[in-house]
Design a protein around this motif. Structure first.
Motif, PDB file in Angstrom:
ATOM      1  N   GLU A  25       0.234  -1.004  -0.289  1.00 59.44           N
ATOM      2  CA  GLU A  25       0.297  -0.299   0.125  1.00 59.44           C
ATOM      3  C   GLU A  25       0.545   0.987  -0.105  1.00 59.44           C
ATOM      4  O   GLU A  25       0.136   2.425  -0.897  1.00 59.44           O
ATOM      5  CB  GLU A  25      -0.897   0.069   1.711  1.00 59.44           C
ATOM      6  N   GLN A  28       1.859   1.969  -3.617  1.00 58.27           N
ATOM      7  CA  GLN A  28       1.089   1.726  -4.370  1.00 58.27           C
ATOM      8  C   GLN A  28       1.060   3.374  -4.464  1.00 58.27           C
ATOM      9  O   GLN A  28       0.011   4.762  -5.137  1.00 58.27           O
ATOM     10  CB  GLN A  28      -0.152   1.526  -4.551  1.00 58.27           C
ATOM     11  N   ASP A  32       1.013   7.384  -6.605  1.00 58.82           N
ATOM     12  CA  ASP A  32      -0.414   7.853  -7.153  1.00 58.82           C
ATOM     13  C   ASP A  32       0.317   9.577  -6.996  1.00 58.82           C
ATOM     14  O   ASP A  32       0.494  10.077  -7.712  1.00 58.82           O
ATOM     15  CB  ASP A  32      -0.845   7.275  -6.185  1.00 58.82           C
ATOM     16  N   GLU A 172      -7.905   2.466   3.792  1.00 60.77           N
ATOM     17  CA  GLU A 172      -8.158   2.127   2.187  1.00 60.77           C
ATOM     18  C   GLU A 172      -8.612   0.778   1.403  1.00 60.77           C
ATOM     19  O   GLU A 172      -9.090   0.792   0.723  1.00 60.77           O
ATOM     20  CB  GLU A 172      -8.457   3.215   0.836  1.00 60.77           C
ATOM     21  N   HIS A 173      -8.060  -0.275   1.773  1.00 61.01           N
ATOM     22  CA  HIS A 173      -7.484  -1.247   1.194  1.00 61.01           C
ATOM     23  C   HIS A 173      -8.826  -1.939   0.997  1.00 61.01           C
ATOM     24  O   HIS A 173      -8.694  -3.140   0.052  1.00 61.01           O
ATOM     25  CB  HIS A 173      -5.991  -2.284   1.453  1.00 61.01           C
ATOM     26  N   ARG A 176     -11.513  -1.485  -1.410  1.00 62.30           N
ATOM     27  CA  ARG A 176     -11.375  -2.278  -3.060  1.00 62.30           C
ATOM     28  C   ARG A 176     -11.792  -2.639  -3.551  1.00 62.30           C
ATOM     29  O   ARG A 176     -12.297  -2.790  -4.696  1.00 62.30           O
ATOM     30  CB  ARG A 176      -9.820  -1.570  -3.530  1.00 62.30           C
ATOM     31  N   ALA A 177     -11.772  -3.644  -2.630  1.00 56.48           N
ATOM     32  CA  ALA A 177     -13.071  -5.094  -3.123  1.00 56.48           C
ATOM     33  C   ALA A 177     -13.935  -4.646  -2.723  1.00 56.48           C
ATOM     34  O   ALA A 177     -14.491  -4.378  -2.196  1.00 56.48           O
ATOM     35  CB  ALA A 177     -12.183  -6.353  -1.860  1.00 56.48           C
ATOM     36  N   GLU A 252     -10.899 -11.539  -0.205  1.00 54.63           N
ATOM     37  CA  GLU A 252     -11.165  -9.935   0.629  1.00 54.63           C
ATOM     38  C   GLU A 252     -12.236  -9.594   0.335  1.00 54.63           C
ATOM     39  O   GLU A 252     -13.145  -8.829   0.872  1.00 54.63           O
ATOM     40  CB  GLU A 252      -9.989  -9.144   0.370  1.00 54.63           C
ATOM     41  N   GLU A 253     -12.690 -10.128  -0.964  1.00 56.33           N
ATOM     42  CA  GLU A 253     -14.128  -9.736  -0.878  1.00 56.33           C
ATOM     43  C   GLU A 253     -15.209 -10.517  -0.189  1.00 56.33           C
ATOM     44  O   GLU A 253     -16.296 -10.125   0.572  1.00 56.33           O
ATOM     45  CB  GLU A 253     -14.873  -9.912  -2.051  1.00 56.33           C
ATOM     46  N   ARG A 256     -14.354  -8.298   3.532  1.00 56.97           N
ATOM     47  CA  ARG A 256     -15.234  -6.978   3.672  1.00 56.97           C
ATOM     48  C   ARG A 256     -17.042  -7.753   4.060  1.00 56.97           C
ATOM     49  O   ARG A 256     -17.575  -6.859   5.107  1.00 56.97           O
ATOM     50  CB  ARG A 256     -15.068  -6.309   2.269  1.00 56.97           C
ATOM     51  N   SER A 344      -5.169   7.416   5.989  1.00 59.49           N
ATOM     52  CA  SER A 344      -4.963   6.437   5.081  1.00 59.49           C
ATOM     53  C   SER A 344      -4.083   6.461   4.568  1.00 59.49           C
ATOM     54  O   SER A 344      -2.856   6.644   5.036  1.00 59.49           O
ATOM     55  CB  SER A 344      -5.927   7.620   4.697  1.00 59.49           C
TER      56      SER A 344
END
Length: 376
Positions: A25, A28, A32, A172-173, A176-177, A252-253, A256, A344
């Motif tokens: 992370e 990444q 960004d 935030e990770h 994302r899923a 991960e999905e 969540r 964050s």
């Protein structure tokens, strides 16, 4: 003139746990910020150095990955990495770094090898107990993720406080899923449930969760243990009620979705340098019951209900309190959203960049980086 900062990418060759999650992370977020040419970033380029092995896809925009050397593992990190980083600054995000490179910053996530040594193998403990004090002495800067971890590293490793900077992780990770709600149907979760995320580490204290479950006076509630759990580990505690469901590894999905639907999340860990799971749970709107120990109160603030991890009766009492009070659950969800919004990955990356580009003699942040320090 553009300056180069190298990043130790050896962690990319390891399975993703909390430490590797941080490294991924952070890269990444730095990518960004670099691609957007955020203030100060226009003067720097980042290059990730890794051994010549197969790597996961990172989908980076401007940060380059450069595979170098002929060795792998610790030998690559200690012998070849410092040669390729040469006179440039090296950022090491995941606990390990070349011992004899001075122009480097190292993130040490905790002092668990000292505080809870039985969690690790003898060889692992020996190497880390050699490495941490040496890195603290020789490296330009040490980063860590909580005030608790900073104090522990000072205590056990003798690292000067002036060398250290506390930079919390992000959250935030977990968003994302897209939530996969089919996990509920797949495991027959049609009743309110209490969620715990398991690992094999005794430090996670899941034996106390089992005892708490056995003595709870609640009906029509399931207890879900997700992650790489071993049912035998829990069966050793005695006969368990049918309401306990082992899901094993979840994507991960699916995780969540479990966070979003759980009545509460229980995290009675004895020791955490930071503790991703309660932060992820709060981010997804799940009420959190967590230990009052280590770094956990720093992460959860006033959003969680705290328990004594050494007293399974207290854990059971706190679970029962939350399950019996829907209004309390709503209040905890609201407080959890508010608390988790303080974390964050962009903030983590900005503060890391400000720290490692500060004057190493004074650790003062340059004028062109000053706005980034205001996030701390």
């Amino acid at each position: 003139m553009t300056q180069t900062i190298y990043i130790n990418g050896r962690f990319l060759t390891h399975p993703v746990t909390g430490v590797q999650r941080y490294g991924l992370e952070l890269i990444q977020a730095l990518d960004d910020l670099s691609s957007r040419k955020a203030e100060g970033f226009e003067h720097y380029e980042f290059i990730v150095l890794t051994p010549k092995v197969e790597l996961p896809a990172l989908n980076l925009s401007v940060i380059r990955i450069k595979q170098v050397g002929a060795l792998k593992g610790h030998l690559w990190e200690q012998l070849e990495l410092p040669v390729h980083a040469f006179r440039h600054l090296l950022l090491n995000p995941c606990n390990t770094a070349p011992l004899f490179k001075r122009k480097q910053a190292v993130t040490l996530h905790d002092a668990a090898v000292y505080a809870v040594p039985d969690t690790y193998s003898r060889l692992f403990r020996l190497w880390y107990k050699i490495m941490f004090p040496a890195l603290g002495l020789l490296s330009q800067q040490i980063l860590t993720c909580s005030t608790f971890s900073k104090d522990q590293l000072i205590r056990y490793c003798g690292i000067p406080s002036s060398k250290m900077r506390v930079i919390p992780h992000g959250r935030e990770h977990v968003l994302r899923a897209a939530a996969d709600h089919e996990v509920l149907k797949k495991h027959g979760l049609d009743k309110p449930f209490v969620l715990a995320v398991s690992s094999m580490s005794p430090n996670k204290n899941f034996g106390s969760i089992v005892k708490a479950i056995q003595h709870l006076n609640v009906e029509n509630v399931d207890f879900v243990i997700a992650g790489g759990s071993n049912p035998k580990l829990f069966q050793e505690q005695g006969e368990l009620p049918d309401s306990v469901k082992y899901l094993g590894y979840v994507e991960e999905e699916e995780l969540r979705a479990l966070y979003e639907h759980a009545a509460c999340f229980v995290f009675p860990s004895f020791y955490e340098g930071f503790g991703f799971p309660p932060l992820e749970a709060m981010t997804c709107g799940c009420p959190v019951i967590a230990s009052h120990t280590a770094s956990i109160p720093e992460v959860c603030g006033e959003a969680a209900i705290y328990c004594d991890p050494y007293d399974w009766r207290d854990i059971a009492s706190k679970i029962q309190r939350v399950l019996e009070d829907p209004d309390l659950q709503d209040q905890m969800r609201a407080r959890g959203f508010e608390q988790s919004s303080k974390f964050s990955w962009e903030r983590c990356a900005k503060e890391t960049f400000a720290a490692i580009t500060a004057d190493p003699r004074t650790h003062e942040i340059p004028i062109n980086n000053a706005s980034r320090s205001e996030t701390g």
